[in-house]
Design an enzyme around this catalytic site. Structure first.
Site, PDB file in Angstrom:
ATOM      1  N   SER A  58      36.176  64.562  25.880  1.00  0.00           N
ATOM      2  CA  SER A  58      37.353  63.909  25.569  1.00  0.00           C
ATOM      3  C   SER A  58      38.681  65.016  26.115  1.00  0.00           C
ATOM      4  O   SER A  58      38.497  65.261  27.178  1.00  0.00           O
ATOM      5  CB  SER A  58      37.658  63.632  24.249  1.00  0.00           C
ATOM      6  OG  SER A  58      38.463  62.675  24.076  1.00  0.00           O
TER       7      SER A  58
ATOM      8  N   ASP B 263      33.320  52.760  26.556  1.00  0.00           N
ATOM      9  CA  ASP B 263      34.470  54.154  26.100  1.00  0.00           C
ATOM     10  C   ASP B 263      35.757  53.576  26.594  1.00  0.00           C
ATOM     11  O   ASP B 263      35.940  53.623  27.735  1.00  0.00           O
ATOM     12  CB  ASP B 263      33.832  55.322  26.723  1.00  0.00           C
ATOM     13  CG  ASP B 263      34.662  56.489  25.967  1.00  0.00           C
ATOM     14  OD1 ASP B 263      35.983  56.310  25.634  1.00  0.00           O
ATOM     15  OD2 ASP B 263      33.861  57.553  26.092  1.00  0.00           O
TER      16      ASP B 263
ATOM     17  N   HIS C 110      33.214  56.052  22.249  1.00  0.00           N
ATOM     18  CA  HIS C 110      33.525  57.509  22.657  1.00  0.00           C
ATOM     19  C   HIS C 110      33.062  58.300  21.415  1.00  0.00           C
ATOM     20  O   HIS C 110      33.159  59.515  21.643  1.00  0.00           O
ATOM     21  CB  HIS C 110      35.131  57.311  22.382  1.00  0.00           C
ATOM     22  CG  HIS C 110      35.757  58.707  22.922  1.00  0.00           C
ATOM     23  ND1 HIS C 110      35.867  59.030  24.226  1.00  0.00           N
ATOM     24  CD2 HIS C 110      36.582  59.413  22.243  1.00  0.00           C
ATOM     25  CE1 HIS C 110      36.251  60.009  24.491  1.00  0.00           C
ATOM     26  NE2 HIS C 110      36.843  60.440  23.285  1.00  0.00           N
TER      27      HIS C 110
END
Length: 283
Positions: free
Chosen positions: A200, A249, A261
């Site tokens: 991320s 995602d 995610h």
């Protein structure tokens, strides 16, 4: 409903292809105003908890509203690697950590004991994750790497805030630390092969760091839920980079499945196997 609108806005800005970090900065700067107007007063009477663990009840920013949709922790990590906390954890990070192996904090480079390993794995966690490795995927990849190589891996997590404000830094918040760790690892052990990982916001850190390093300083990289997946990773050949982007995602694919995610722990084995193969280390 407002949370999903905010999620959609941010996911669109992060996942849309862009040629340069400057273009990303412009996209996110423009998005900030939209987020604020969309989520004005969205926190509601129950309040929302940010990375400092402080609850607010009105006027929260769009990023704060979005934060409630992802794993969060009241823990914050200082530049020295120590972890402090205030307020209460929402429990999701704890649930995720119960399914992972390995530590959420690793400082194999900064606390080097003199034993050089074949691989050095430097990982940047996602927004609000605990320790310096997080819990979603970092510790699991490190554990798999150790298993595959017979514990021939030095593991270092990036000590950076990993807060919501850091997203606006486009990876520089944490990226400079990662660059320092890479150079320190190579100074300590010139023959080690440095591989990077990021999840991320941590993927943004990897992109930033890789762009500051010379060819040959990094051997390979794995990225999970990467908002910059359309961009190259520094001077690394595409064959030395593996992107993991789960279907739906919202961060890397413009999807609307928030849980996607959080699913990257299931990719840990594939990621570790790729890094071992890309680095040419025997397993």
């Amino acid at each position: 409903m407002k949370s999903f609108v905010v999620l959609s806005l941010l996911a669109t800005a992060l996942a849309a292809p862009a040629n340069t970090f400057q273009e990303r900065q412009l996209d996110l700067s423009s998005l900030t105003s939209a987020l604020k107007s969309t989520s004005s007063g969205a926190a509601g009477s129950s309040g929302s908890t940010g990375s400092t663990g402080t609850a607010t009840t009105s006027g929260s920013s769009g990023l704060s509203a979005l934060a409630s949709l992802f794993p969060s922790s009241s823990a914050t990590t200082s530049s020295s690697g120590s972890t402090s906390s205030s307020g209460s954890d929402d429990g999701l990070s704890g649930i995720i950590s119960s399914f992972t192996s390995g530590s959420s904090t690793e400082n194999g480079v900064t606390s080097h004991t003199g034993a050089c390993k074949e691989l050095t794995f430097i990982f940047a966690r996602g927004t609000t994750e605990i320790g310096n490795m997080g819990t979603v995927v970092g510790p699991e990849v490190a554990s798999k790497l150790q298993s595959l190589t017979g514990n021939q891996v030095t593991v270092q997590g990036v000590n950076y805030a990993a807060d919501w404000a850091g997203i606006m830094s486009m990876g520089s918040d944490g990226g400079t630390e990662m660059v320092t760790y890479v150079k320190e690892a190579l100074s300590q052990c010139p023959n080690t092969k440095v591989v990077l990982g990021g999840y991320s916001q941590g993927s943004m850190v990897v992109h930033y760091a890789a762009n500051q390093l010379s060819a040959g300083q990094v051997t390979a990289a794995v990225l999970f839920g990467d908002p910059f997946k359309m961009l190259s990773v520094g001077k690394l050949a595409s064959s030395k980079v593996k992107e993991f982007c789960a279907s739906g995602d919202p961060v890397c694919e413009n999807g609307m499945n928030v849980m996607a995610h959080l699913s990257y722990g299931s990719d840990a084995t594939a990621a570790a196997e790729f890094l071992v193969q890309a680095a040419g280390v025997s397993s």
